[in-house]
Design an enzyme around this catalytic site. Structure first.
Site, mmCIF file in Angstrom:
data_model
loop_
_atom_site.group_PDB
_atom_site.id
_atom_site.type_symbol
_atom_site.label_atom_id
_atom_site.label_comp_id
_atom_site.label_asym_id
_atom_site.label_seq_id
_atom_site.Cartn_x
_atom_site.Cartn_y
_atom_site.Cartn_z
ATOM 1 N N LYS A 7 0.866 -1.179 0.000
ATOM 2 C CA LYS A 7 0.000 0.000 0.000
ATOM 3 C C LYS A 7 0.897 1.221 0.000
ATOM 4 O O LYS A 7 2.046 1.157 0.444
ATOM 5 C CB LYS A 7 -0.877 0.028 1.260
ATOM 6 C CG LYS A 7 -2.132 0.836 1.086
ATOM 7 C CD LYS A 7 -3.168 0.058 0.310
ATOM 8 C CE LYS A 7 -4.454 0.812 0.112
ATOM 9 N NZ LYS A 7 -5.522 -0.045 -0.415
HETATM 10 P P1 NAD Z 1 -13.314 7.593 -2.985
HETATM 11 O O1 NAD Z 1 -12.304 8.628 -2.672
HETATM 12 O O2 NAD Z 1 -13.738 7.367 -4.397
HETATM 13 O O3 NAD Z 1 -14.658 7.857 -2.138
HETATM 14 C C1 NAD Z 1 -14.651 8.043 -0.765
HETATM 15 C C2 NAD Z 1 -16.068 8.409 -0.319
HETATM 16 O O4 NAD Z 1 -16.062 8.514 1.119
HETATM 17 C C3 NAD Z 1 -16.577 9.731 -0.845
HETATM 18 O O5 NAD Z 1 -17.943 9.627 -1.176
HETATM 19 C C4 NAD Z 1 -16.432 10.669 0.350
HETATM 20 O O6 NAD Z 1 -17.336 11.765 0.318
HETATM 21 C C5 NAD Z 1 -16.758 9.705 1.473
HETATM 22 N N1 NAD Z 1 -16.288 10.175 2.765
HETATM 23 C C6 NAD Z 1 -15.087 10.681 3.096
HETATM 24 N N2 NAD Z 1 -15.087 11.062 4.387
HETATM 25 C C7 NAD Z 1 -16.314 10.752 4.876
HETATM 26 C C8 NAD Z 1 -16.934 10.910 6.124
HETATM 27 N N3 NAD Z 1 -16.289 11.442 7.156
HETATM 28 N N4 NAD Z 1 -18.216 10.491 6.258
HETATM 29 C C9 NAD Z 1 -18.903 9.965 5.212
HETATM 30 N N5 NAD Z 1 -18.360 9.794 4.005
HETATM 31 C C10 NAD Z 1 -17.087 10.184 3.840
HETATM 32 O O7 NAD Z 1 -12.734 6.259 -2.339
HETATM 33 P P2 NAD Z 1 -13.074 4.744 -2.749
HETATM 34 O O8 NAD Z 1 -12.105 4.325 -3.784
HETATM 35 O O9 NAD Z 1 -14.522 4.604 -2.978
HETATM 36 O O10 NAD Z 1 -12.658 3.979 -1.423
HETATM 37 C C11 NAD Z 1 -13.530 3.907 -0.299
HETATM 38 C C12 NAD Z 1 -13.027 2.822 0.636
HETATM 39 O O11 NAD Z 1 -12.981 1.578 -0.064
HETATM 40 C C13 NAD Z 1 -11.623 3.027 1.191
HETATM 41 O O12 NAD Z 1 -11.570 2.464 2.476
HETATM 42 C C14 NAD Z 1 -10.754 2.204 0.255
HETATM 43 O O13 NAD Z 1 -9.549 1.795 0.853
HETATM 44 C C15 NAD Z 1 -11.668 1.031 0.002
HETATM 45 N N6 NAD Z 1 -11.394 0.290 -1.229
HETATM 46 C C16 NAD Z 1 -11.407 0.892 -2.447
HETATM 47 C C17 NAD Z 1 -11.191 0.125 -3.595
HETATM 48 C C18 NAD Z 1 -11.265 0.724 -4.968
HETATM 49 O O14 NAD Z 1 -11.168 -0.055 -5.938
HETATM 50 N N7 NAD Z 1 -11.428 2.017 -5.122
HETATM 51 C C19 NAD Z 1 -10.918 -1.236 -3.479
HETATM 52 C C20 NAD Z 1 -10.927 -1.829 -2.218
HETATM 53 C C21 NAD Z 1 -11.171 -1.045 -1.102
#
Ligand code: NAD
Length: 424
Positions: free
Chosen positions: A117
């Site tokens: 990571k």
């Molecule tokens: P992203 O940046 O696209 O979206 C994040 C979302 O979280 C946004 O809607 C934002 O407004 C919201 N957010 C941030 N702070 C917040 C708060 N305090 N309260 C409520 N909502 C809040 O990120 P993502 O890629 O969707 O990733 C989200 C999670 O999923 C992370 O934990 C990431 O590690 C995990 N993840 C992502 C992927 C991927 O393929 N993108 C894969 C596996 C895991």
């Protein structure tokens, strides 16, 4: 303050940091496997940790020095693999924890990668595109020595996207020649895979569907509440509704929305594209994070940040099923409480593994320069996710343990075998 969770087992705040939390999950699975202590310490210790200074000239003309990290946790089963996070709270402990989770996730899905990571402690919401590009190029240049298609392959995560991956690919290729396989989650025009953008959310819903099928039920008509409307949350909501489920509440960083009859997800996405938030969407009541967690829904899906299900709020959770779209959203003490109360938690290393699975397909397509149609990507993803779910489901039944412990057991066993076979 003393709570019933204050056990004195954690150093600083009384609660574990992300890395301690992941190691606790590892230990409880390793105990059940009777794992040799020496192998246990090999598997728990990151292979390499890189910390770099990332000086960036801001649009104002001033230079700001950011802290950047890349942690390569375990590479016994293949090149290190894991996302790059841009967020103000990024620190070495969090990156270590997430790198470790990637080791177990890739093993559980049986994709030929290790776990890594990376991240930069920055606030991308308050940076211009040119500042983000300069930051990404400088960070890539400073960690390039430890990257490579057969060495370590980054991907998007919280705060990063296909554009950031395109800059990383370009920066790396400018030194080593055209190398699309250096990152995954790229735009399709640059060698990204069809289906990658939606893959994590698609996988979350496939896991939900697999769970309901295994229980002799159907996702159709089931209600869910989703925290986050970014990459994972938005596609999760879309596929949940497409399969006949009802998404009744969603929150993001700026607010949230609730409609007991089910939100119109395509209309919400359109609203988001214009306003960059879901708050204020017409035809729904306002909703905050606290209330979202206590809604009487069939399934709660945290898909934003880590450590959001805490000892304080877990007692209010009414959903019988929690599916972890985000990474480590549940603190260990809260996890124990939910387990004791019979709330089923499907862990991150299984639930959100759709992204890394299609990243594997993208990497494969880049190396062979032979590209798949979207139907094949989605079909192969479905097969891998359902197989991993059944492995965990059957092991959890056999061991009479939580899905999390079963998922860690399965993953640790695979990595342990690879590590032992490769020798020291
Ligand atoms: P992203 O940046 O696209 O979206 C994040 C979302 O979280 C946004 O809607 C934002 O407004 C919201 N957010 C941030 N702070 C917040 C708060 N305090 N309260 C409520 N909502 C809040 O990120 P993502 O890629 O969707 O990733 C989200 C999670 O999923 C992370 O934990 C990431 O590690 C995990 N993840 C992502 C992927 C991927 O393929 N993108 C894969 C596996 C895991």
């Amino acid at each position: 303050m003393t709570t019933r969770f204050s056990t004195g087992r954690y150093k600083a705040s009384g609660h574990p940091n992300a890395y301690e939390a992941v190691n606790e999950m590892f230990d409880s699975a390793a105990d059940r496997l009777n794992m040799d202590p020496q192998l246990r310490s090999i598997l728990k210790t990151p292979f390499r940790e890189v910390t770099v200074a990332v000086p960036v000239r801001m649009d104002s003309g001033k230079i700001h020095v950011y802290a950047g990290f890349r942690v390569q946790h375990n590479g016994a089963r293949g090149p290190w693999k894991g996302g790059i996070r841009y967020h103000p709270q990024v620190d070495l402990d969090e990156v270590r924890a997430l790198a470790s989770l990637m080791t177990w996730k890739t093993a559980l899905l049986d994709v030929p990668f290790g776990g890594a990571k990376g991240g930069v402690s920055c606030d991308p919401m308050n940076m211009s595109m040119t500042e983000l590009e300069r930051l990404t190029r400088k960070f890539t240049a400073r960690i390039a020595l430890v990257l490579g298609p057969q060495r370590d392959v980054p991907a998007p995560d919280l705060g990063t996207d296909g554009q950031v991956m395109a800059w990383m690919m370009d920066e790396y290729s400018s030194r080593r020649g055209y190398t699309p396989a250096i990152v995954t989650g790229k735009p399709v025009t640059l060698g990204g895979s069809l289906g990658r953008k939606a893959a994590t959310g698609r996988g979350v819903v496939t896991i939900a569907d697999s769970y309901y099928t295994a229980m002799g039920q159907s996702l159709k008509g089931k209600t869910c509440a989703v925290q986050g409307f970014g990459n994972v949350g938005s596609f999760t909501a879309q596929f949940w509704a497409e399969r006949g489920g009802k998404v009744v509440a969603i929150t993001d960083v700026k607010g949230g929305v609730y409609n007991a009859k089910g939100l119109d997800v395509p209309a919400l996405s359109k609203f988001f594209d214009e306003k960059r938030t879901i708050a204020g969407f017409p035809g729904a009541e306002p909703m905050n994070n606290q209330d979202l967690f206590s809604l009487p829904v069939d399934c709660l899906i945290p898909a934003a940040l880590g450590d959001v299900i805490t000892p304080d709020n877990c007692v209010h959770i009414k959903a019988p099923l929690v599916i972890e779209g985000a990474n480590h959203p549940t603190m260990p003490e809260a996890d124990e409480d939910l387990h004791e109360r019979g709330v089923v938690v499907i862990p991150d290393i299984l639930a959100n593994a759709g992204g890394v699975t299609v990243s594997y397909f993208e990497w494969t397509q880049n190396l062979t320069q032979f590209y798949w149609d979207e139907e094949k990507v989605n079909r192969e993803l479905d097969v891998k996710m359902r197989r991993a779910f059944m492995d965990v489901h059957e092991l959890a039944r056999k061991e009479k343990c939580s899905y999390r412990t079963a998922a860690f057991m399965q993953a640790i066993k695979r990595v342990g075998e690879a590590e032992t076979q490769r020798g020291n």
